[in-house]
Design a protein around this motif. Sequence first.
Motif, short mmCIF file in Angstrom:
data_model
loop_
_atom_site.label_atom_id
_atom_site.label_comp_id
_atom_site.label_asym_id
_atom_site.label_seq_id
_atom_site.Cartn_x
_atom_site.Cartn_y
_atom_site.Cartn_z
N GLY A 1 0.82 -1.32 0.12
CA GLY A 1 0.06 0.01 -0.03
C GLY A 1 0.99 1.20 -0.03
N HIS A 2 2.01 1.15 -0.41
CA HIS A 2 2.95 2.27 -0.62
C HIS A 2 3.55 2.73 -1.91
N ALA A 3 3.83 3.66 -2.27
CA ALA A 3 4.49 4.36 -3.39
C ALA A 3 5.87 4.99 -2.83
N ILE A 4 6.73 4.55 -3.51
CA ILE A 4 8.24 5.17 -3.18
C ILE A 4 8.31 6.34 -3.70
N GLN A 5 8.93 7.50 -2.97
CA GLN A 5 9.09 8.69 -3.13
C GLN A 5 10.64 9.14 -3.20
N LYS A 6 11.27 8.69 -2.22
CA LYS A 6 12.78 9.05 -2.08
C LYS A 6 13.35 8.02 -1.21
N VAL A 7 14.75 7.57 -1.50
CA VAL A 7 15.67 6.97 -0.77
C VAL A 7 17.13 7.46 -0.57
N LYS A 8 17.56 7.10 0.38
CA LYS A 8 18.97 7.49 0.86
C LYS A 8 19.73 6.31 0.93
N PHE A 9 20.43 5.90 -0.07
CA PHE A 9 21.19 4.80 0.11
C PHE A 9 22.74 4.84 0.57
N SER A 10 23.25 4.09 1.21
CA SER A 10 24.87 4.08 1.57
C SER A 10 25.42 2.65 1.30
N GLY A 11 26.37 3.01 0.30
CA GLY A 11 26.98 1.73 -0.21
C GLY A 11 28.61 1.74 0.21
N GLN A 12 28.95 0.66 0.62
CA GLN A 12 30.47 0.51 1.08
C GLN A 12 31.04 -0.82 0.75
N ARG A 13 32.27 -1.21 0.69
CA ARG A 13 33.02 -2.44 0.54
C ARG A 13 34.54 -2.20 1.14
N VAL A 14 35.28 -3.04 1.35
CA VAL A 14 36.54 -2.99 1.83
C VAL A 14 37.23 -3.84 0.75
N VAL A 15 38.21 -2.84 -0.08
CA VAL A 15 38.90 -3.47 -1.23
C VAL A 15 40.40 -3.79 -0.91
N ARG A 16 40.90 -3.36 0.49
CA ARG A 16 42.28 -3.96 0.92
C ARG A 16 42.40 -3.92 2.55
N SER A 17 42.69 -5.12 2.97
CA SER A 17 42.87 -5.01 4.35
C SER A 17 43.98 -6.06 4.46
N LYS A 18 45.25 -5.55 5.09
CA LYS A 18 46.47 -6.54 4.97
C LYS A 18 47.26 -5.69 6.34
N ASN A 19 48.15 -6.54 6.83
CA ASN A 19 49.24 -6.23 7.84
C ASN A 19 50.39 -6.47 7.04
N ILE A 20 51.27 -5.38 7.08
CA ILE A 20 52.71 -5.43 6.59
C ILE A 20 53.69 -5.57 7.46
N PRO A 21 54.45 -6.68 7.82
CA PRO A 21 55.59 -6.47 9.07
C PRO A 21 56.70 -5.68 8.54
N ILE A 22 57.05 -4.75 9.61
CA ILE A 22 58.24 -3.80 8.97
C ILE A 22 59.36 -4.22 10.29
N LEU A 23 60.59 -4.43 9.76
CA LEU A 23 61.53 -5.07 10.48
C LEU A 23 62.39 -3.64 10.80
N PHE A 24 62.75 -3.34 12.00
CA PHE A 24 63.46 -2.37 12.53
C PHE A 24 64.83 -2.89 12.88
#
Length: 269
Positions: free
Chosen positions: A86-109
């Motif tokens: 019983g409803h007609a759409i008038q407006k929408v607010k979308f939020s889109g997201q994804r993680v494209v890179r997630s990594k740990n790089i060991p650094i040797l001091f």
Amino acid sequence: MDYEDIYQQFVGKDKVQPLKVCEGVDGMWILRYKEGQKVYEISCENREFLDRALVEFGGKNPETCRAPDQFMEMGTWLSEDLNELGHAIQKVKFSGQRVVRSKNIPILFPKSCGHSMIVNARKRMEENSFNLRLKDTERLDFTLSFKNPSEFDALIKFLKNHDSLGELKWIVMLLGTEARETRDQCVWKRLKAGDGTKRMVLELIGLNGQHYTDCVRQDLYNAAGDMFYSPCRRVAMKKKKEHVEEICMFAAEDGKIDMSIYEGPIEPK
């Protein structure tokens, strides 16, 4: 705390909470309202008079409703799904997201830079290794209004088939609909459920430009129609927080700090 005490703090002590306004016989309008813990009814020939009286003497309405969880994400529904409710759409607010890179790089001091362990400790760590954390995300937020439902369906098709946007997870932040029977303009918003979890729900927070706390409960339910999934009753609660502040006792002895604002010292653990 007694629930009624909490409830009345929100609504307003012994103020009127409008429950329902309905049309009676011979052109009369009937207002059913709650004052304190009791429910009353009054009749009037003028609906506008009742509305003005509620604004002047009434308290806040804490009750609204939530929509089915189906409408919280993109891809699980189209405009026809709303139409069936019983409803007609008038407006929408979308939020889109994804993680494209997630990594740990060991650094040797080098050892010449220092030691990660206490010097001369029995347990030794041969390497000073630390992790460089990398995390990249893609995100896009937008709001669109629609002249007709087909524009919304075209939007969904565009998002799904786009090379970049099709990979994002899309959630509904805000949804504007028009109720077919009542012609009311409804605004549904993504909010925390308030049940102590991180669960989110889509609640009816606005009706015809008014916040739900300024609306009659039954008007909200009538506008929601078949979009009504379950009732919600929100009461704003302030959390108790123990504020601890460290001060210098020498400054307190010199009179530089007002000690009357503190309860007393906390014993160290």
